[in-house]
Design a protein around this motif. Structure first.
Motif, short mmCIF file in Angstrom:
data_model
loop_
_atom_site.label_atom_id
_atom_site.label_comp_id
_atom_site.label_asym_id
_atom_site.label_seq_id
_atom_site.Cartn_x
_atom_site.Cartn_y
_atom_site.Cartn_z
N MET A 50 0.76 -1.17 0.06
CA MET A 50 0.00 0.10 -0.14
C MET A 50 0.91 1.37 0.01
O MET A 50 1.83 1.22 0.47
CB MET A 50 -0.94 -0.06 1.27
N SER A 51 0.46 2.26 -0.68
CA SER A 51 1.02 3.71 -0.62
C SER A 51 0.35 4.68 -0.24
O SER A 51 -0.99 4.74 -0.31
CB SER A 51 1.53 3.87 -2.40
N ASP A 52 0.96 5.58 0.51
CA ASP A 52 0.31 6.64 1.21
C ASP A 52 0.36 7.83 0.23
O ASP A 52 1.32 8.02 -0.41
CB ASP A 52 0.93 7.26 2.22
N VAL A 53 -0.63 8.79 0.02
CA VAL A 53 -0.49 9.79 -0.81
C VAL A 53 -1.30 11.12 -0.06
O VAL A 53 -1.92 10.88 0.88
CB VAL A 53 -1.13 9.58 -2.23
N ILE A 65 -7.63 14.77 -6.56
CA ILE A 65 -6.14 14.79 -6.90
C ILE A 65 -5.87 15.80 -7.97
O ILE A 65 -6.40 15.63 -8.84
CB ILE A 65 -5.66 13.25 -7.41
N GLU A 66 -5.15 16.85 -7.66
CA GLU A 66 -4.81 17.59 -8.46
C GLU A 66 -4.21 17.32 -9.89
O GLU A 66 -4.64 17.67 -10.95
CB GLU A 66 -4.07 18.97 -8.02
N LYS A 67 -3.14 16.75 -9.75
CA LYS A 67 -2.45 16.24 -10.91
C LYS A 67 -1.92 14.79 -10.54
O LYS A 67 -1.37 14.49 -9.41
CB LYS A 67 -1.18 17.05 -11.01
N PRO A 93 2.88 9.70 -5.76
CA PRO A 93 4.04 8.65 -5.78
C PRO A 93 3.91 7.63 -6.89
O PRO A 93 2.51 7.21 -7.18
CB PRO A 93 3.83 8.22 -4.38
N ASP A 94 5.06 6.98 -7.34
CA ASP A 94 4.89 6.19 -8.45
C ASP A 94 3.81 5.13 -8.46
O ASP A 94 3.14 4.62 -9.48
CB ASP A 94 6.15 5.52 -9.01
N ALA A 95 3.84 4.34 -7.21
CA ALA A 95 3.04 3.17 -7.17
C ALA A 95 1.37 3.79 -7.12
O ALA A 95 0.71 3.01 -7.78
CB ALA A 95 3.31 2.69 -5.64
N ILE A 96 1.17 4.94 -6.56
CA ILE A 96 -0.29 5.23 -6.81
C ILE A 96 -0.72 5.69 -7.84
O ILE A 96 -1.65 5.26 -8.41
CB ILE A 96 -0.45 6.60 -5.73
N ARG A 97 0.19 6.63 -8.56
CA ARG A 97 -0.04 6.88 -10.15
C ARG A 97 -0.18 5.80 -10.88
O ARG A 97 -1.27 5.60 -11.81
CB ARG A 97 1.29 7.78 -10.56
#
Length: 163
Positions: A1-4, A64-66, A71-75
């Motif tokens: 899991m990734s945080d953003v 999410i603005e952009k 982070p790469d994992a979420i993107r």
């Protein structure tokens, strides 16, 4: 899991379950939502700007603005989900049109390979802004021409017969 960090100052984690559905978890209050869907605010004009994460009941969980700020994992998770959800082949060339009346069969090159589409009427060609078009075929598949000016001369000449 990734945080953003979203623009709403609410941190969250994003992952996939065993069935491939996106799982949203709000950090701090452990609010978990299964099956969240990313939705683009401007899918044609600005596809990487303004993306909402929406719950199964239609409630916006995060904004999410952009995509590039993530982070790469979420993107990568979001890009993959958006690609699976949105099928919009982009026409890069019109190779052939069967007749200059409706219905007509078009042979086109797209960013996803060559395709045949059947245009049942000129009303199925819609302008989006100054130089973009959406063309719907008889099967309901929508094709995008992002910029008319970038089409080759032959493609523009064929298209002009229908506009």
């Amino acid at each position: 899991m990734s945080d953003v960090q979203s623009t709403q100052s609410k941190q969250f984690q994003l992952s996939r379950n065993a069935f491939g559905k996106l799982i949203y978890t709000a950090v701090g209050d452990d609010e978990v939502h299964e099956g969240v869907v990313p939705v683009r605010a401007f899918p044609i004009a600005a596809p990487d700007v303004g993306i909402a994460l929406v719950s199964t009941d239609g409630r916006e969980l995060a904004w999410i603005e952009k995509l590039s700020d993530l982070p790469d994992a979420i993107r990568l998770l979001l890009e993959e989900e958006l690609a699976n959800r949105e099928f919009l082949p982009e026409i890069t060339q019109i190779k052939h049109v069967s007749v200059f009346a409706s219905p007509s069969t078009w042979t086109v090159a797209t960013n996803r390979g060559d395709a045949l589409l059947v245009l049942k009427g000129e009303e199925d060609i819609r302008r989006i802004g100054e130089s973009a078009l959406i063309i719907a075929d008889t099967h309901g598949i929508q094709f995008l021409i992002r910029d008319l000016k970038k089409l080759d001369k032959h493609s523009r000449k064929l298209l002009d017969r229908f506009l």
